[in-house]
Enzyme design. Structure first.
Site, short mmCIF file in Angstrom:
data_model
loop_
_atom_site.label_atom_id
_atom_site.label_comp_id
_atom_site.label_asym_id
_atom_site.label_seq_id
_atom_site.Cartn_x
_atom_site.Cartn_y
_atom_site.Cartn_z
N THR A 31 0.85 -1.19 0.00
CA THR A 31 0.00 0.00 0.00
C THR A 31 0.88 1.24 0.00
O THR A 31 1.93 1.27 0.65
CB THR A 31 -0.91 0.00 1.24
OG1 THR A 31 -1.82 -1.10 1.13
CG2 THR A 31 -1.71 1.29 1.36
N ASP A 86 6.59 -3.83 -1.88
CA ASP A 86 5.98 -2.85 -0.99
C ASP A 86 6.92 -1.65 -0.85
O ASP A 86 8.06 -1.69 -1.32
CB ASP A 86 5.71 -3.48 0.37
CG ASP A 86 4.54 -2.85 1.12
OD1 ASP A 86 4.14 -1.73 0.75
OD2 ASP A 86 4.04 -3.49 2.06
N GLY A 100 3.82 1.51 7.73
CA GLY A 100 2.53 1.79 8.34
C GLY A 100 2.05 3.21 8.15
O GLY A 100 1.00 3.58 8.69
N GLU A 108 0.19 -5.77 5.54
CA GLU A 108 1.52 -5.76 4.93
C GLU A 108 2.45 -6.75 5.62
O GLU A 108 3.21 -7.47 4.95
CB GLU A 108 2.10 -4.35 4.98
CG GLU A 108 1.43 -3.39 4.02
CD GLU A 108 1.85 -1.95 4.19
OE1 GLU A 108 1.69 -1.18 3.22
OE2 GLU A 108 2.34 -1.58 5.28
N LYS A 126 14.16 7.88 2.09
CA LYS A 126 13.68 6.90 3.08
C LYS A 126 14.83 6.14 3.75
O LYS A 126 14.60 5.38 4.68
CB LYS A 126 12.72 5.92 2.42
CG LYS A 126 11.49 6.58 1.77
CD LYS A 126 10.73 7.43 2.76
CE LYS A 126 9.64 8.25 2.10
NZ LYS A 126 8.42 7.55 1.88
#
Length: 233
Positions: A31, A86, A100, A108, A126
């Site tokens: 997601t 992901d 999250g 996930e 990230k």
């Protein structure tokens, strides 16, 4: 609309991750923006004849897959996945992860655990020197237990804030639960496994956004190209 300065990094990393998929695989779809970029790239290959089945981690992901014509299945039919693609909110040098931000951490983690391999797509922002550098840890909790979980998280050093939507109401996950974003100091964050286990021992905590056990392949988009960290597929 504000331009996303990392969009080109994310698209490059997502395209490379989609290229790791082989014909006949069962794929977990994460997601968030990175996962959806990977689905976009994978859909181009599917239209050219690639055969895959996917399992989505959220209603939003299932909707996006349907819009792309990506066929879906479920864990009852396919309890073992070849790989999951992901995104992540943070990745440290040991490839421990915080996830999250999109409130899909429970599903996930379920798909990551069911997969032979986990592929994480990120842009360069990230990558962090330690987890907790840019954000708190998402923790999914039962609505009934928010108050007690907040208190017990404080007892192990965590400052918990219930996540709210733009209208000021609690964010509700696809599982009907609430999300606490929990900040810890650098000392407590140094051992993700110990911290994850301590939080999960609290009654009412469903899952945490600490992903420390998966040895993922991390595909990083940068301004100069794509870097792959961890084991190759």
């Amino acid at each position: 609309m504000t331009k996303d300065p990392t969009l080109h990094q994310r698209i490059a990393a997502a395209s490379q991750a989609a290229g790791m998929v082989r014909d006949g695989m069962v794929i977990g779809y994460g997601t968030g923006r990175a996962a959806m970029s990977a689905m976009d790239a994978l859909a181009t290959r599917v239209r050219s004849g690639l055969r895959v089945l996917g399992i989505p981690t959220s209603v939003a992901t299932a909707t996006h897959a349907a819009s792309l014509g990506l066929p879906l299945t479920d864990l009852e039919t396919h309890p073992v996945l070849d790989l999951t693609i992901d995104g992540a909110d943070e990745v440290d040098p040991a490839r421990n992860i915080i996830k999250g931000g999109g409130a899909a951490l429970f599903r996930e983690k379920v798909l990551a655990s069911a997969s032979r391999r986990l592929v994480i797509v990120i842009d360069a922002t990230k990558r962090v020197p330690r987890l907790g550098t840019t954000r708190a840890i998402p923790v999914e909790v039962l609505p009934f237990a928010v108050g007690s979980c907040t208190r017990l998280l404080a007892e192990i050093g965590g400052a918990a804030v219930r996540r709210l939507d733009l209208a000021g109401a609690p964010v509700v996950t696809d599982n009907g639960n609430h999300v606490l974003d929990v900040a810890f100091d650098a000392h407590r964050m140094a051992d993700p496994r110990d911290l994850d286990e301590a939080m999960r021992a609290i009654p009412g905590v469903i899952i945490t956004g600490l992903f420390w056990s998966f040895d993922p392949t991390v595909v990083v988009g940068t301004d100069t190209g794509v870097e792959v960290l961890g084991p190759p597929l």
